[in-house]
Design a protein around this motif. Structure first.
Motif, mmCIF file in Angstrom:
data_model
loop_
_atom_site.group_PDB
_atom_site.id
_atom_site.type_symbol
_atom_site.label_atom_id
_atom_site.label_comp_id
_atom_site.label_asym_id
_atom_site.label_seq_id
_atom_site.Cartn_x
_atom_site.Cartn_y
_atom_site.Cartn_z
ATOM 1 N N ILE A 13 39.394 3.674 -25.810
ATOM 2 C CA ILE A 13 38.346 3.647 -24.787
ATOM 3 C C ILE A 13 36.975 3.801 -25.442
ATOM 4 O O ILE A 13 36.049 3.020 -25.180
ATOM 5 C CB ILE A 13 38.590 4.737 -23.717
ATOM 6 C CG1 ILE A 13 39.844 4.400 -22.914
ATOM 7 C CG2 ILE A 13 37.365 4.902 -22.811
ATOM 8 C CD1 ILE A 13 40.338 5.529 -22.017
ATOM 9 N N ILE A 14 36.839 4.796 -26.321
ATOM 10 C CA ILE A 14 35.552 5.027 -26.981
ATOM 11 C C ILE A 14 35.202 3.869 -27.916
ATOM 12 O O ILE A 14 34.044 3.466 -28.012
ATOM 13 C CB ILE A 14 35.547 6.381 -27.719
ATOM 14 C CG1 ILE A 14 35.631 7.518 -26.708
ATOM 15 C CG2 ILE A 14 34.296 6.527 -28.583
ATOM 16 C CD1 ILE A 14 35.784 8.895 -27.310
ATOM 17 N N ILE A 17 33.939 1.055 -25.649
ATOM 18 C CA ILE A 17 32.618 1.423 -25.124
ATOM 19 C C ILE A 17 31.583 1.362 -26.238
ATOM 20 O O ILE A 17 30.458 0.888 -26.034
ATOM 21 C CB ILE A 17 32.659 2.816 -24.454
ATOM 22 C CG1 ILE A 17 33.490 2.765 -23.166
ATOM 23 C CG2 ILE A 17 31.254 3.325 -24.164
ATOM 24 C CD1 ILE A 17 33.773 4.110 -22.545
ATOM 25 N N ILE A 20 30.631 -2.230 -26.825
ATOM 26 C CA ILE A 20 29.728 -2.690 -25.761
ATOM 27 C C ILE A 20 28.331 -2.103 -25.963
ATOM 28 O O ILE A 20 27.322 -2.811 -25.880
ATOM 29 C CB ILE A 20 30.298 -2.336 -24.369
ATOM 30 C CG1 ILE A 20 31.584 -3.130 -24.108
ATOM 31 C CG2 ILE A 20 29.253 -2.565 -23.273
ATOM 32 C CD1 ILE A 20 32.380 -2.640 -22.913
ATOM 33 N N TRP A 21 28.261 -0.812 -26.241
ATOM 34 C CA TRP A 21 26.982 -0.114 -26.450
ATOM 35 C C TRP A 21 26.200 -0.755 -27.600
ATOM 36 O O TRP A 21 25.025 -1.075 -27.472
ATOM 37 C CB TRP A 21 27.249 1.357 -26.712
ATOM 38 C CG TRP A 21 26.047 2.162 -27.075
ATOM 39 C CD1 TRP A 21 25.636 2.508 -28.336
ATOM 40 C CD2 TRP A 21 25.104 2.748 -26.178
ATOM 41 N NE1 TRP A 21 24.504 3.269 -28.269
ATOM 42 C CE2 TRP A 21 24.149 3.437 -26.961
ATOM 43 C CE3 TRP A 21 24.975 2.758 -24.790
ATOM 44 C CZ2 TRP A 21 23.079 4.124 -26.407
ATOM 45 C CZ3 TRP A 21 23.906 3.457 -24.235
ATOM 46 C CH2 TRP A 21 22.977 4.122 -25.039
#
Length: 143
Positions: A13-14, A17, A20-21
């Motif tokens: 998940i991280i 993310i 994407i970040w």
């Protein structure tokens, strides 16, 4: 020979993310570099003046931070331990770039768009990704 173990779900998940970040960071960099119409509509003349006065080394570190961040997150997803040094380079680039931003009038003239919060989030998230990559190496999630 080390054996690889399966990372927990939060690792994935991280990692996604983070990708994407950092991808948004690449988009921001490219919009600034190419002065896209959308970018020019989002900034004030004062903000543009600060960015125009930005030294070349700060622009280069911004690019290094976001591009190594994207590559580091891709390597996290592929479970490669080379993600760790890349994310460390990204963190260092982000810290130095944000120090430059805080030493200008940047935060005060961009408060409505997260002038202080966003730069702090950039550093915190970069720290999180470095920590996660190092943990991944130590736990043999990354090979």
């Amino acid at each position: 020979m080390t054996t690889s173990t399966k990372p927990p779900i939060w690792f994935w998940i991280i990692s996604v993310i983070g990708l994407i970040w950092n991808g948004m960071g690449v988009m921001n960099y490219l919009q600034q570099a190419y002065r896209t119409e959308g970018f020019l509509e989002q900034v004030t003349p004062e903000q543009l003046a600060i960015l125009d006065a930005r030294p070349a080394w700060a622009t280069a570190l911004f690019a290094i931070a976001v591009f190594t961040g994207v590559l580091g997150c891709i390597l996290l997803i592929f479970r490669k331990k080379f993600a760790s040094p890349l994310l460390m380079i990204s963190l260092l680039g982000a810290i130095i770039t944000q120090i430059w931003w805080f030493t200008t009038d940047g935060p005060s003239i961009s408060e409505e768009s997260g002038g202080t919060i966003i730069p702090i989030l950039v550093i915190v998230f970069a720290l999180l990704l470095v920590w996660m990559a190092r943990k991944g190496v130590s736990k043999s999630w990354l090979t």
